[in-house]
Design a protein around this motif. Structure first.
Motif, PDB file in Angstrom:
ATOM      1  N   PHE A 138     -78.965  12.410  -9.909  1.00 40.46           N
ATOM      2  CA  PHE A 138     -78.291  11.893  -8.674  1.00 40.46           C
ATOM      3  C   PHE A 138     -79.155  11.692  -7.491  1.00 40.46           C
ATOM      4  O   PHE A 138     -79.110  10.869  -6.743  1.00 40.46           O
ATOM      5  CB  PHE A 138     -77.180  12.962  -8.378  1.00 40.46           C
ATOM      6  N   ALA A 141     -81.084   8.593  -7.847  1.00 40.19           N
ATOM      7  CA  ALA A 141     -80.521   7.494  -7.893  1.00 40.19           C
ATOM      8  C   ALA A 141     -80.317   7.190  -6.415  1.00 40.19           C
ATOM      9  O   ALA A 141     -80.003   5.678  -6.018  1.00 40.19           O
ATOM     10  CB  ALA A 141     -79.149   7.571  -8.677  1.00 40.19           C
ATOM     11  N   ALA A 142     -79.960   8.014  -5.662  1.00 38.84           N
ATOM     12  CA  ALA A 142     -79.467   7.896  -4.258  1.00 38.84           C
ATOM     13  C   ALA A 142     -80.752   7.331  -3.517  1.00 38.84           C
ATOM     14  O   ALA A 142     -80.689   6.600  -2.904  1.00 38.84           O
ATOM     15  CB  ALA A 142     -79.329   9.283  -3.676  1.00 38.84           C
ATOM     16  N   LYS A 143     -82.084   7.675  -3.793  1.00 35.03           N
ATOM     17  CA  LYS A 143     -83.199   7.207  -3.220  1.00 35.03           C
ATOM     18  C   LYS A 143     -83.428   5.658  -3.511  1.00 35.03           C
ATOM     19  O   LYS A 143     -83.808   4.849  -2.982  1.00 35.03           O
ATOM     20  CB  LYS A 143     -84.543   7.979  -3.930  1.00 35.03           C
ATOM     21  N   LEU A 144     -82.984   5.257  -5.068  1.00 31.19           N
ATOM     22  CA  LEU A 144     -83.035   4.003  -5.523  1.00 31.19           C
ATOM     23  C   LEU A 144     -82.365   3.103  -4.663  1.00 31.19           C
ATOM     24  O   LEU A 144     -82.622   2.024  -4.317  1.00 31.19           O
ATOM     25  CB  LEU A 144     -82.628   3.912  -6.905  1.00 31.19           C
TER      26      LEU A 144
END
Ligand code: SF4
Lengths: 190, 623
Positions: A138, A141-144
């Motif tokens: 998670f 994914a948030a950084k992406l």
């Protein structure tokens, strides 16, 4: 065979790139060390990338899944060492190194090709999990998601590298490309 | 009925009369719920030209078709009325769980008519509704009112209501529910205040019927899984909506110093990362939402230390931050708490303050005009003081409480040029000069300058197409491609359906129309395909447009502030760019089936959408 993760491996990889820069003519074939090196230089020289990725921290591995129909017999790992708008290196690496990248994005060869040709939107592909973050995490994914504009710029630059794809090669060129991949496997465990 | 409870309450506040009505099957089919059904009632029952704060305006609350079902992120209700801020059609919606509890209380919606003689509140307890005296609550904040009501009625009651701003008829007063959730836009809190309606408390155990539970379970499970592995889901959970702040800033579209530039030099001090570090306590979400983009926060330093609440969200941070040139995240968070407790829309409130700051900078508004206040960009304490003054309509706050359009009209001196609103509604924090097509969406949105009507900021600033429409790709945000106006139309229609079913629009990034249709079909037990989905959106959107045309709106109103049309951005990737709206408008109207000269939906289009009965209202005949 050079031992993965050693200075010797690094030095010989650098030598290989240098030689192939001389011996191979442009456009380079995507997934070769010379293509990766050209990409690295272009990212490094790109002011827009520096701006949009100025807070990005972490290496990204692009995993091209094997696809014999598209002339790719094994998975190929491209490791991008990205840090605060810099591209410190872009290399073809063995799987054990690639899998250790901070962000590992995996997709079929064909999908990557369409992304690099800008037929598919890279952010949409990530958002719909077709460029898959492996393993899914998670926080990462948030950084992406927050780095959407940096991802777009990287793809734009990749599109500017003069290149050709393995499945677009003439038979002679394809034979030598495949032979070269074998050499990479033998010498560099790639 | 399946999905809907099938019943609404009609509450005449002047006569203190409450009656129950069934929602006609045909209306339910044509408009689904939420914004759709509420808009239909508003259109039929509110005459053009009425005073939005007078007795003839109606205030209609309506939960969505899927609201309260376990469908992912379906928690929302809509409120509609004629807006006191824009004088046209208004809709606002909110998540949390109040809309869910309204349905469990036995009703899909409530229509409020007339004006109560004294402050009142409506209490609905499991199918039984009564009006109660609210004199003791008048003058109280949102949190005080909520706590007092819960103390009187019981903890299980859920409250939607207004704060002092709504009582004082601040033109952009909000309706708050679940303490911190906001139906913020268009000043519907002022309509509620004008009716002397302080709050609505709901509680209930009524079951929402689902026609095909097995199919419903399967398709919603699929959606939860999809969301569970979506980078945008993760991004929203990781950073809340402030996820987008850096992205918008690197595109050169983060409105700073009242839109004087699109590049904010201190973005890193107020972005998602900073918010997590400085004030985040935990992530919170609406009913049945696995994303949880909400933030429980606490201020840990400075003069507001110890204050707690929810938020701020992206818009609030960008507006009280970049737009006011304020890098102090603690004061931004405090301004957000105050807006929630006073019941104020943070977008309009912060924008009005930024506009005031620029008026001061240009000498259009002086210290004398402001009762001795020295107002300047970047003054975080002044922002807080102005929020108090606006809510109380105190001193210069009385002028600011009217919103930027009225302020500019009163101040003159060409201040209209940088009064950043469309049709009276203050613009959200995305500079359309940095993503051209977003300017069209601002100019044409039915409720005025708004981003969420057709969130085309997704495919532009965030570079992420919305899956809910077939093609939402925008090739180059800095180019004006008239063909891409179809994306705006399609998104407006599709997101209208989201408001009708009560789903969160973030779902539109992860799921396609087919999946949403499958959920609607499973809930209602009737065949429901993508074509019907699109048609319902378009029908509702056009009905709202006709409402506005009836109020006198023309093509000339589909425009942008002069600053966006004439002043090039001074720096960043969009340096030198302005909005050239005319390139888009004709094409957009053509895709919409609207007359290019007048902006009216054509009779053919209205017929095609099954709205023949309204043709006479804008083409002569019945008014
Ligand atoms: S994503 Fe955010 S706004 Fe949407 S339902 Fe979830 S918590 Fe509510």
């Amino acid at each position: 065979m050079y031992k993965v993760g050693t200075k010797e491996w690094d030095e010989n990889y650098a030598k290989l790139v240098e030689e192939r820069n001389k011996s191979e003519s442009k456009p380079y074939i995507v997934l070769t060390p010379e293509w990766a090196s050209e990409f690295e230089k272009m990212v490094q020289a790109d002011d827009r990338y520096k701006e949009v990725a100025r807070t990005w921290e972490g290496s990204v591995t692009l995993v091209f899944k094997a696809d014999p129909e598209a002339e790719l017999d094994d998975d190929i790992f491209i490791l991008l060492d990205l840090w605060h708008g810099e591209c410190r290196s872009a290399k073809i690496v063995p799987s054990e190194i690639g899998r250790n990248g901070d962000y590992v994005l995996e997709a079929k060869y064909e999908r990557w090709k369409r992304v690099l040709k800008k037929e598919l939107n890279v952010v949409k592909e990530m958002a719909t999990n077709r460029l898959k973050l492996v393993p899914f995490n998670f926080k990462k994914a948030a950084k992406l998601a927050a780095a959407a504009q940096a991802a777009i710029r990287l793809v734009d630059i990749a599109g500017e590298v003069s290149d050709k794809f393995p499945d677009e090669l003439e038979s002679e060129e394809l034979r030598s490309f495949k032979a070269f991949l074998k050499e990479l496997k033998t010498d560099f465990c790639i | 009925m399946f999905g809907l409870m099938g019943k609404i309450l009609r509450v005449n506040l002047a006569e203190r009369k409450i009656s129950e009505e069934e929602i006609p099957e045909e209306i339910a089919k044509k408009f689904l719920g939420g914004r759709g059904i509420a808009g239909k009632y508003l259109f039929d029952e509110v005459k053009p030209g009425i005073d939005p704060l007078g007795p003839e305006n109606k205030l209609i609350f309506m939960s969505g078709l899927l609201t309260g079902t376990p469908s992912p992120s379906a928690a929302r209700y809509s409120v509609v009325a004629k807006s006191p801020l824009t004088n046209i059609w208004a809709q606002s919606n909110s998540g949390g769980r109040w809309g869910v509890d309204l349905k469990h209380s036995g009703f899909d919606g409530i229509i409020f008519e007339g004006i109560s003689k004294k402050p009142t509140c409506l209490v609905i307890d499991d199918g039984k509704a009564e009006l109660r005296d609210a004199v003791d609550f008048w003058g109280k904040s949102v949190s005080e009112t909520t706590m007092m009501l819960k103390k009187t009625l019981g903890e299980k009651f859920n409250v939607a209501g207004i704060g002092i701003a709504g009582e004082n008829l601040v033109k952009y007063a909000a309706i708050m529910n679940d303490l911190h959730r906001t139906a913020g836009r268009c000043g519907l809190g002022a309509v509620m205040g004008s009716k002397k309606l302080k709050a609505i408390a709901v509680k209930g155990t009524k079951e929402i019927r689902i026609a095909d539970k097995k199919a419903f379970q399967e398709v919603s499970q699929k959606q939860y899984e999809l969301l569970g592995e979506s980078i945008f889901g993760a991004g929203l959970q990781g950073y809340g909506t402030t996820l987008v702040l850096d992205i918008v800033n690197v595109c050169g579209g983060l409105p700073t110093r009242n839109w004087q530039t699109g590049v904010c030099s201190f973005a890193e001090e107020i972005n998602g990362e900073a918010l997590n570090e400085k004030v985040l306590v935990r992530e919170v979400g609406c009913y049945a939402c696995s994303i949880k983009c909400g933030r429980d926060t606490e201020i840990n330093k400075g003069p507001y230390r110890g204050q707690k609440g929810e938020g701020p969200e992206y818009e609030t941070v960008a507006i009280f931050g970049a737009m006011c040139d304020n890098s102090d995240l603690e004061s931004i968070t405090m301004a957000n708490y105050l807006c929630n407790n006073y019941g104020l829309d943070t977008i309009s409130c912060g924008s009005t303050i930024a506009f005031t700051m620029e008026c001061f900078e240009r000498g259009i508004l002086t210290k004398e005009d402001a009762g001795g206040l020295e107002i300047s960009f970047g003054d975080s304490e002044m922002i807080i003081e102005l929020v108090h003054k606006i809510a109380k309509r105190e001193g210069v706050g009385d002028l600011l409480a009217e919103g930027t359009r009225i302020m500019a009209q009163r101040l003159g001196q060409d201040s209209e040029r940088f009064a950043m609103h469309v049709k009276g509604l203050e613009l959200p924090a995305y500079d359309s000069r940095a993503a051209k097509i977003t300017g069209l969406a601002f100019a044409t949105a039915n409720r005025g300058g708004d981003h969420i009507t057709g969130y085309v900021q997704g495919p532009t600033f965030l570079a992420s197409p919305f899956l809910v429409i077939e093609d939402s790709e925008i090739e180059d945000p800095l180019k004006e491609n008239p063909e891409e106006t179809k994306v705006v139309k399609d998104l407006e229609d599709a997101l209208t359906v989201f408001d009708a079913v009560g789903s969160c629009k973030f779902m539109g990034m992860a799921s396609d129309a087919q999946e949403i249709c499958e959920i609607i079909a499973a809930v209602t037990g009737r065949q429901f395909g993508v074509e019907e989905f699109r048609k319902i959106g378009e029908r509702t959107y056009n009905l709202e447009r006709v409402f506005n045309i009836r109020e006198g709106l023309t093509r000339a109103d589909d425009t942008l502030p002069k600053r966006l049309l004439e002043d090039p951005l001074p720096e960043g990737p969009a340096k030198g760019h302005v909005n050239n709206l005319e390139v888009f408008l004709d094409h957009y109207y053509e895709f919409r089936g609207w007359d290019k000269t007048t902006g009216k939906p054509t009779p053919e289009k209205l017929r095609e959408l099954g709205l023949e009965e309204v043709i006479g209202q804008i083409y002569g005949g019945e008014k």
